[in-house]
Design a protein around this motif. Structure first.
Motif, mmCIF file in Angstrom:
data_model
loop_
_atom_site.group_PDB
_atom_site.id
_atom_site.type_symbol
_atom_site.label_atom_id
_atom_site.label_comp_id
_atom_site.label_asym_id
_atom_site.label_seq_id
_atom_site.Cartn_x
_atom_site.Cartn_y
_atom_site.Cartn_z
ATOM 1 N N MET A 163 0.819 -1.252 0.059
ATOM 2 C CA MET A 163 -0.145 0.093 0.051
ATOM 3 C C MET A 163 0.846 1.370 -0.032
ATOM 4 N N ILE A 164 1.953 1.489 0.766
ATOM 5 C CA ILE A 164 2.882 2.075 0.950
ATOM 6 C C ILE A 164 3.642 2.584 -0.453
ATOM 7 N N GLN A 165 4.052 1.583 -0.822
ATOM 8 C CA GLN A 165 4.799 1.526 -2.194
ATOM 9 C C GLN A 165 3.909 2.165 -3.218
ATOM 10 N N ARG A 166 2.604 1.848 -3.414
ATOM 11 C CA ARG A 166 1.599 2.251 -4.084
ATOM 12 C C ARG A 166 1.579 3.643 -4.234
ATOM 13 N N LYS B 55 5.115 5.322 -10.189
ATOM 14 C CA LYS B 55 3.944 5.134 -10.817
ATOM 15 C C LYS B 55 3.938 5.006 -12.347
ATOM 16 N N VAL B 56 2.793 4.379 -13.053
ATOM 17 C CA VAL B 56 3.083 4.453 -14.470
ATOM 18 C C VAL B 56 1.569 4.525 -15.039
ATOM 19 N N LYS B 57 1.417 5.045 -16.444
ATOM 20 C CA LYS B 57 0.250 5.129 -16.690
ATOM 21 C C LYS B 57 0.122 4.210 -18.122
ATOM 22 N N ALA B 58 -0.886 3.446 -18.237
ATOM 23 C CA ALA B 58 -0.739 2.333 -19.435
ATOM 24 C C ALA B 58 -2.119 2.044 -19.961
ATOM 25 N N LYS B 59 -1.987 1.473 -21.209
ATOM 26 C CA LYS B 59 -3.132 1.007 -21.757
ATOM 27 C C LYS B 59 -2.881 -0.563 -22.268
ATOM 28 N N HIS B 60 -3.910 -1.416 -22.085
ATOM 29 C CA HIS B 60 -3.675 -2.799 -22.513
ATOM 30 C C HIS B 60 -4.671 -3.503 -23.563
ATOM 31 N N ILE B 61 -4.273 -4.291 -24.088
ATOM 32 C CA ILE B 61 -5.045 -5.206 -24.914
ATOM 33 C C ILE B 61 -5.288 -6.573 -24.254
ATOM 34 N N LYS C 97 -12.320 2.254 -23.425
ATOM 35 C CA LYS C 97 -11.564 3.293 -23.269
ATOM 36 C C LYS C 97 -10.408 3.326 -24.018
ATOM 37 N N GLY C 98 -10.270 2.562 -24.796
ATOM 38 C CA GLY C 98 -8.794 2.225 -25.732
ATOM 39 C C GLY C 98 -7.970 1.486 -24.744
ATOM 40 N N GLY C 99 -8.460 0.572 -23.934
ATOM 41 C CA GLY C 99 -7.637 -0.110 -23.055
ATOM 42 C C GLY C 99 -7.057 0.660 -22.072
ATOM 43 N N ASP C 100 -7.435 1.931 -21.751
ATOM 44 C CA ASP C 100 -6.894 2.640 -20.472
ATOM 45 C C ASP C 100 -7.054 2.106 -19.291
ATOM 46 N N LEU C 101 -5.731 1.878 -18.704
ATOM 47 C CA LEU C 101 -5.943 1.305 -16.929
ATOM 48 C C LEU C 101 -5.694 2.396 -16.166
ATOM 49 N N GLY C 102 -5.347 3.745 -16.531
ATOM 50 C CA GLY C 102 -5.099 4.733 -15.881
ATOM 51 C C GLY C 102 -3.766 4.550 -15.047
ATOM 52 N N THR C 103 -3.483 5.181 -14.164
ATOM 53 C CA THR C 103 -2.328 5.579 -13.310
ATOM 54 C C THR C 103 -2.180 4.326 -12.174
ATOM 55 N N PHE C 104 -1.006 3.578 -11.880
ATOM 56 C CA PHE C 104 -1.192 2.506 -10.998
ATOM 57 C C PHE C 104 0.352 2.334 -10.287
ATOM 58 N N GLY C 105 0.535 1.954 -9.270
ATOM 59 C CA GLY C 105 1.683 1.625 -8.714
ATOM 60 C C GLY C 105 2.256 0.290 -8.731
ATOM 61 N N LYS C 106 3.258 -0.122 -8.366
ATOM 62 C CA LYS C 106 3.829 -1.576 -8.211
ATOM 63 C C LYS C 106 3.138 -2.295 -7.256
ATOM 64 N N GLY C 107 2.706 -3.484 -7.631
ATOM 65 C CA GLY C 107 1.961 -4.290 -6.691
ATOM 66 C C GLY C 107 0.473 -4.150 -6.990
ATOM 67 N N GLU D 94 5.473 8.171 -13.373
ATOM 68 C CA GLU D 94 5.642 9.282 -12.401
ATOM 69 C C GLU D 94 6.811 8.759 -11.528
ATOM 70 N N ILE D 95 7.763 9.789 -10.954
ATOM 71 C CA ILE D 95 8.855 9.344 -10.180
ATOM 72 C C ILE D 95 8.277 9.166 -8.752
ATOM 73 N N GLY D 96 8.689 8.319 -8.000
ATOM 74 C CA GLY D 96 8.341 8.130 -6.692
ATOM 75 C C GLY D 96 8.618 9.200 -5.661
ATOM 76 N N ARG D 97 8.094 9.133 -4.598
ATOM 77 C CA ARG D 97 8.325 10.498 -3.488
ATOM 78 C C ARG D 97 9.089 9.546 -2.335
ATOM 79 N N LYS D 98 10.117 10.251 -1.914
ATOM 80 C CA LYS D 98 10.962 9.735 -0.662
ATOM 81 C C LYS D 98 9.979 9.523 0.324
ATOM 82 N N LEU D 99 10.422 8.223 0.972
ATOM 83 C CA LEU D 99 9.589 7.641 1.934
ATOM 84 C C LEU D 99 10.299 8.008 3.221
ATOM 85 N N THR D 100 9.558 8.532 4.205
ATOM 86 C CA THR D 100 10.142 9.205 5.410
ATOM 87 C C THR D 100 9.199 8.520 6.519
#
Length: 349
Positions: free
Chosen positions: A193-196, A201-207, A256-266, A303-309
Motif C-alpha cells: 500500500m505504501i509503495q503504491r 507509478k505508470v500510466k498504461a493501456k492494454h489489450i 476507453k481504448g484499453g486505458d488502465l489509468g495510473t497505478f503503482g507497483k503491486g 511518475e517518479i516516486g516520493r521519498k518515504l520518511t
C-alpha cells in the motif's frame, strides 16, 4: 471496525418477510432464546454468496469454500444478535436525532421518496421497522465504541518505529526474521500500500485476450493465435486504442481504448508489473502471459516516486497498530459474549 460494513450492508437485505407459501420458516439458530429464522439468514446470505461467486475463479469456488462462507455469515448474524442483546442489557440508547440522521443518510441514496418506499416494500419492511433497524445498529455501534474503541491505547513510538523499519525491509526485499505469519502478512500488505502511494507509478493501456489454464487446449491455442494476430496488426502501425476497442476482452478498459489509468507497483499481477515498470515511455510490449490471459501493453506515462520518511507515515502506522489492537480486543470480547450465551444452531443447507 470490519463488522460495521456488514451492519450497513444488512440494512436492505436483512429481516425481510418471505412468503410463507414459498418457504416454511424455521429457526436456523437460537441465541439466548431469540430466533434467527431461515428467511432472515437467506436474505443476508444469498447476495453475499452471489457476489463471492462473481469474483472467485471457478477452480476455487468449491463446496467446501461455499460451506465455510455460509457458516461465516451465520456466525456474523449470531454476533450481531449478541451485541444487540448486550446493548439492551446495558440500557444503551440511541439519540432521536442520530436515528433521524441515519434514516436520512440512507434515503439520500434514492432519487425520490417513492423509490425509497418501493425498496422498503420490496424488502418487506415498513418505515417503522426500518427506523427500528437503524436504532438497533446505532446502539450496537455505541456499545462497541464503549467496550472497544475507548479501551484501546495509543501505540508507543518504539512500536511505530519498529513497524516502519519492517516495512522498509519488505520494500527492499529483505527477509523478515522472527515474525509470525500474521505479522509477515500485515507487513507485506502495508508495504504494498505504501509503495503504491510513494513509489514509482505508470500510466498504461492494454489489450487483453482472456485465457486460463483451466480452459480447453483448443481455446488456449485460439487465444494465443488471436493475440499474435493483434500484435501483427500493431507492427503494421495499426492504432493501439482502436485495436483495444475492437478486440480487448477487458470490459473495464476496452471502451476507453484499453486505458488502465495510473497505478503503482503491486497493483497488477507480477508478470504484468515486471514488464510494464521496465518499459520506456511510448513503448509497446511483447505478449505478456498472466493468470488472466494474454496482454499487450502500451506505456503512456511515468511518475517518479516520493521519498518515504518516518514522519510522513507515522500517523498512518499508529492508526494501523491501534486498529489491530482493537480487532484483537473485539475478538476476545465476542468470545466472552459467546461463552456466556446459550446458542444452538441447525445445519445449513
Amino acid at each position: 471496525m470490519k463488522r460495521l460494513g456488514f451492519l450497513v450492508f444488512a440494512l436492505f437485505v436483512s429481516y425481510g418477510i418471505v412468503n410463507a407459501a414459498e418457504v416454511i420458516d424455521k429457526p436456523i439458530a437460537v441465541v439466548n432464546g431469540e430466533h434467527i429464522l431461515k428467511s432472515e439468514y437467506s436474505k443476508i446470505a444469498e447476495p453475499i454468496i452471489e457476489q463471492y461467486r462473481l469474483v472467485t475463479p471457478k477452480a476455487e469456488f468449491t463446496e467446501e469454500k461455499l460451506k465455510e462462507l455460509k457458516i461465516k455469515v451465520l456466525d456474523q448474524m449470531i454476533d450481531d444478535k449478541l451485541i444487540l442483546q448486550e446493548a439492551n442489557k446495558q440500557k444503551i440508547r440511541a439519540f432521536k436525532k442520530d436515528i433521524e440522521d441515519g434514516v436520512n443518510q440512507i434515503k439520500k441514496r434514492f432519487k425520490t421518496d417513492e423509490e425509497f418506499k418501493s425498496e422498503l416494500k420490496k424488502e418487506g419492511l415498513t418505515e417503522e421497522k426500518f427506523t427500528k433497524r437503524i436504532e438497533d445498529q446505532l446502539k450496537q455501534i455505541k456499545l462497541i465504541d464503549s467496550e472497544i474503541k475507548a479501551k484501546v491505547a495509543v501505540p508507543k513510538d518504539e512500536s511505530v518505529k519498529a513497524l516502519f523499519e519492517d516495512i522498509k525491509s519488505a520494500i527492499d526485499g529483505k527477509e523478515l526474521k522472527e515474525k509470525t505469519e500474521e505479522e509477515k502478512k500485515n507487513i507485506d500488505t502495508l508495504s504494498k500500500m505504501i509503495q503504491r502511494e510513494y513509489g514509482e507509478k505508470v500510466k498504461a493501456k492494454h489489450i487483453l485476450i482472456r485465457s486460463s489454464k483451466d480452459d480447453a487446449m483448443t481455446d488456449q491455442i485460439a487465444a494465443k493465435k488471436k493475440i499474435e494476430e493483434i500484435q501483427a496488426k500493431l507492427k503494421k502501425d495499426a492504432e493501439f486504442e482502436d485495436l483495444a476497442k475492437e478486440y480487448s476482452e477487458d470490459t473495464g478498459s476496452a471502451d476507453k481504448g484499453g486505458d488502465l489509468g495510473t497505478f503503482g507497483k503491486g497493483e497488477m499481477v507480477k508478470e504484468f508489473d515486471d514488464v510494464v515498470f521496465a518499459m520506456q515511455l511510448g513503448d509497446i510490449s511483447g505478449i505478456i502471459k498472466s493468470e488472466f490471459g494474454y496482454h499487450i501493453v502500451k506505456l503512456e506515462g511515468k511518475e517518479i516516486g516520493r521519498k518515504l520518511t518516518y514522519d510522513s507515515i507515522k500517523a498512518y502506522l499508529a492508526d494501523f497498530l491501534r486498529q489491530k489492537d482493537a480487532e484483537k480486543l473485539y475478538s476476545q470480547w465476542l468470545k466472552e459474549l459467546r461463552a456466556k450465551a446459550a446458542i444452538t444452531t441447525n445445519p445449513i443447507e
